[in-house]
Design a protein around this motif. Structure first.
Motif, PDB file in Angstrom:
ATOM      1  N   LEU A  46       0.803  -1.223   0.000  1.00  5.30           N
ATOM      2  CA  LEU A  46       0.000   0.000   0.000  1.00  5.30           C
ATOM      3  C   LEU A  46       0.835   1.273   0.000  1.00  5.30           C
ATOM      4  O   LEU A  46       0.589   2.170  -0.804  1.00  5.30           O
ATOM      5  CB  LEU A  46      -0.967  -0.016   1.196  1.00  5.30           C
ATOM      6  N   LEU A  47       1.801   1.370   0.878  1.00  2.00           N
ATOM      7  CA  LEU A  47       2.591   2.604   0.955  1.00  2.00           C
ATOM      8  C   LEU A  47       3.431   2.781  -0.313  1.00  2.00           C
ATOM      9  O   LEU A  47       3.612   3.903  -0.791  1.00  2.00           O
ATOM     10  CB  LEU A  47       3.480   2.597   2.198  1.00  2.00           C
ATOM     11  N   GLY A  48       3.886   1.690  -0.895  1.00  3.64           N
ATOM     12  CA  GLY A  48       4.625   1.759  -2.151  1.00  3.64           C
ATOM     13  C   GLY A  48       3.764   2.297  -3.280  1.00  3.64           C
ATOM     14  O   GLY A  48       4.240   3.058  -4.127  1.00  3.64           O
ATOM     15  N   LEU A  49       2.487   1.928  -3.303  1.00  5.81           N
ATOM     16  CA  LEU A  49       1.593   2.463  -4.334  1.00  5.81           C
ATOM     17  C   LEU A  49       1.449   3.977  -4.196  1.00  5.81           C
ATOM     18  O   LEU A  49       1.445   4.700  -5.193  1.00  5.81           O
ATOM     19  CB  LEU A  49       0.221   1.787  -4.261  1.00  5.81           C
ATOM     20  N   VAL A  50       1.353   4.462  -2.962  1.00  2.00           N
ATOM     21  CA  VAL A  50       1.253   5.917  -2.734  1.00  2.00           C
ATOM     22  C   VAL A  50       2.544   6.605  -3.187  1.00  2.00           C
ATOM     23  O   VAL A  50       2.505   7.628  -3.869  1.00  2.00           O
ATOM     24  CB  VAL A  50       0.938   6.222  -1.249  1.00  2.00           C
ATOM     25  N   LYS A  51       3.684   6.027  -2.825  1.00  3.27           N
ATOM     26  CA  LYS A  51       4.975   6.598  -3.223  1.00  3.27           C
ATOM     27  C   LYS A  51       5.093   6.638  -4.748  1.00  3.27           C
ATOM     28  O   LYS A  51       5.544   7.634  -5.321  1.00  3.27           O
ATOM     29  CB  LYS A  51       6.101   5.762  -2.612  1.00  3.27           C
ATOM     30  N   HIS A  52       4.678   5.562  -5.399  1.00  2.00           N
ATOM     31  CA  HIS A  52       4.707   5.469  -6.855  1.00  2.00           C
ATOM     32  C   HIS A  52       3.824   6.534  -7.494  1.00  2.00           C
ATOM     33  O   HIS A  52       4.241   7.229  -8.426  1.00  2.00           O
ATOM     34  CB  HIS A  52       4.251   4.064  -7.257  1.00  2.00           C
ATOM     35  N   GLU A 105      13.847   7.933  -7.624  1.00  2.00           N
ATOM     36  CA  GLU A 105      14.369   7.443  -8.903  1.00  2.00           C
ATOM     37  C   GLU A 105      13.441   6.369  -9.445  1.00  2.00           C
ATOM     38  O   GLU A 105      12.833   5.622  -8.682  1.00  2.00           O
ATOM     39  CB  GLU A 105      15.762   6.845  -8.701  1.00  2.00           C
ATOM     40  N   ARG A 106      13.375   6.285 -10.765  1.00  2.24           N
ATOM     41  CA  ARG A 106      12.601   5.215 -11.393  1.00  2.24           C
ATOM     42  C   ARG A 106      13.139   3.869 -10.907  1.00  2.24           C
ATOM     43  O   ARG A 106      14.339   3.666 -10.822  1.00  2.24           O
ATOM     44  CB  ARG A 106      12.699   5.313 -12.905  1.00  2.24           C
ATOM     45  N   GLY A 107      12.226   2.988 -10.574  1.00  4.37           N
ATOM     46  CA  GLY A 107      12.612   1.671 -10.084  1.00  4.37           C
ATOM     47  C   GLY A 107      12.691   1.575  -8.570  1.00  4.37           C
ATOM     48  O   GLY A 107      12.745   0.483  -8.028  1.00  4.37           O
ATOM     49  N   THR A 108      12.711   2.723  -7.886  1.00  2.00           N
ATOM     50  CA  THR A 108      12.758   2.714  -6.416  1.00  2.00           C
ATOM     51  C   THR A 108      11.459   3.258  -5.826  1.00  2.00           C
ATOM     52  O   THR A 108      11.385   3.488  -4.626  1.00  2.00           O
ATOM     53  CB  THR A 108      13.930   3.566  -5.882  1.00  2.00           C
ATOM     54  N   ASP A 109      10.470   3.460  -6.685  1.00  2.00           N
ATOM     55  CA  ASP A 109       9.271   4.166  -6.239  1.00  2.00           C
ATOM     56  C   ASP A 109       8.107   3.259  -5.833  1.00  2.00           C
ATOM     57  O   ASP A 109       7.058   3.750  -5.476  1.00  2.00           O
ATOM     58  CB  ASP A 109       8.800   5.139  -7.338  1.00  2.00           C
ATOM     59  N   LEU A 110       8.281   1.959  -5.848  1.00  3.42           N
ATOM     60  CA  LEU A 110       7.162   1.075  -5.517  1.00  3.42           C
ATOM     61  C   LEU A 110       7.227   0.472  -4.117  1.00  3.42           C
ATOM     62  O   LEU A 110       6.429  -0.387  -3.780  1.00  3.42           O
ATOM     63  CB  LEU A 110       7.043  -0.048  -6.558  1.00  3.42           C
ATOM     64  N   TRP A 111       8.163   0.949  -3.308  1.00  2.00           N
ATOM     65  CA  TRP A 111       8.217   0.478  -1.934  1.00  2.00           C
ATOM     66  C   TRP A 111       8.918   1.529  -1.080  1.00  2.00           C
ATOM     67  O   TRP A 111       9.660   2.360  -1.590  1.00  2.00           O
ATOM     68  CB  TRP A 111       8.911  -0.880  -1.826  1.00  2.00           C
ATOM     69  N   ALA A 112       8.645   1.467   0.197  1.00  2.00           N
ATOM     70  CA  ALA A 112       9.226   2.429   1.140  1.00  2.00           C
ATOM     71  C   ALA A 112      10.384   1.774   1.879  1.00  2.00           C
ATOM     72  O   ALA A 112      10.246   0.656   2.385  1.00  2.00           O
ATOM     73  CB  ALA A 112       8.160   2.882   2.137  1.00  2.00           C
TER      74      ALA A 112
END
Length: 187
Positions: free
Chosen positions: A48-54, A77-84
């Motif tokens: 869930l938090l990764g989706l918000v970050k993305h 950075e692209r590729g680091t945005d799907l998780w916290a």
């Protein structure tokens, strides 16, 4: 004259829907532990938090870079945005998403719906604000749907549905399972 009325209506309609789905996305985090908002709930690590970050990262890019109005803060950075990471707090990520909203909303307010933009990573890079509004509404809605399923998996919470007791959902699940088995046996 009529064209401007339709343009203004379309812009406000899309923007209004984007505002609503953003808020729905954040509601998915309400009442959950730090572990539950971060833990991977699919084999690919979706959380869930990764989706918000993305969503924050990509909305900042689409309403910033595309219209030469860069977001003033850091974007993952692209590729680091799907998780916290363990060093990022929920408050930081939510706060960034809300600041991105303010920046995006200012871009949307400042530009006409046919304002030109450029998405260099798209095959047809020349776009208008209209295209980006539709794209971000679609992407945010898509990820909010993912979040609906993740949240339901965590605690059975279903947004915007009247509260039903667990016996109702157990009965519904059994009914759907019976229908699936019967259909597979028929074919």
């Amino acid at each position: 004259m009529l064209g401007h009325v339709i343009d203004d209506f379309a812009k406000e309609y899309l923007h209004g829907d984007l505002r609503e789905i953003r808020e729905a996305m954040l509601r998915k985090l309400d009442g959950l532990s730090e572990y539950d908002v971060r833990r991977p709930l699919t084999s690919t690590g979706t959380n869930l938090l990764g989706l918000v970050k993305h969503l924050a990262a990509w909305e900042a890019r689409y309403f910033g870079e595309v219209f030469d109005r860069p977001f003033p803060g850091a974007i993952p950075e692209r590729g680091t945005d799907l998780w916290a990471t363990e060093h990022e707090t929920r408050e930081e990520i939510i706060g960034r998403y809300r600041r991105v909203w303010e920046h995006s909303d200012a871009t949307i307010a400042a530009l006409p719906i046919d304002a030109p933009g450029r998405v260099p990573w798209w095959p047809s890079p020349d776009v208008m604000l209209f295209n980006i509004l539709v794209h971000m509404l679609t992407e945010t809605s898509r990820h909010a749907g993912h979040a609906d399923i993740l949240r339901e998996h965590l605690d059975g919470s279903v947004d915007l549905a009247p509260a039903k007791d667990p016996a109702f959902w157990q009965s519904r699940h059994s009914e759907i399972t019976r229908a699936a088995r019967a259909a597979s046996e028929r074919l």
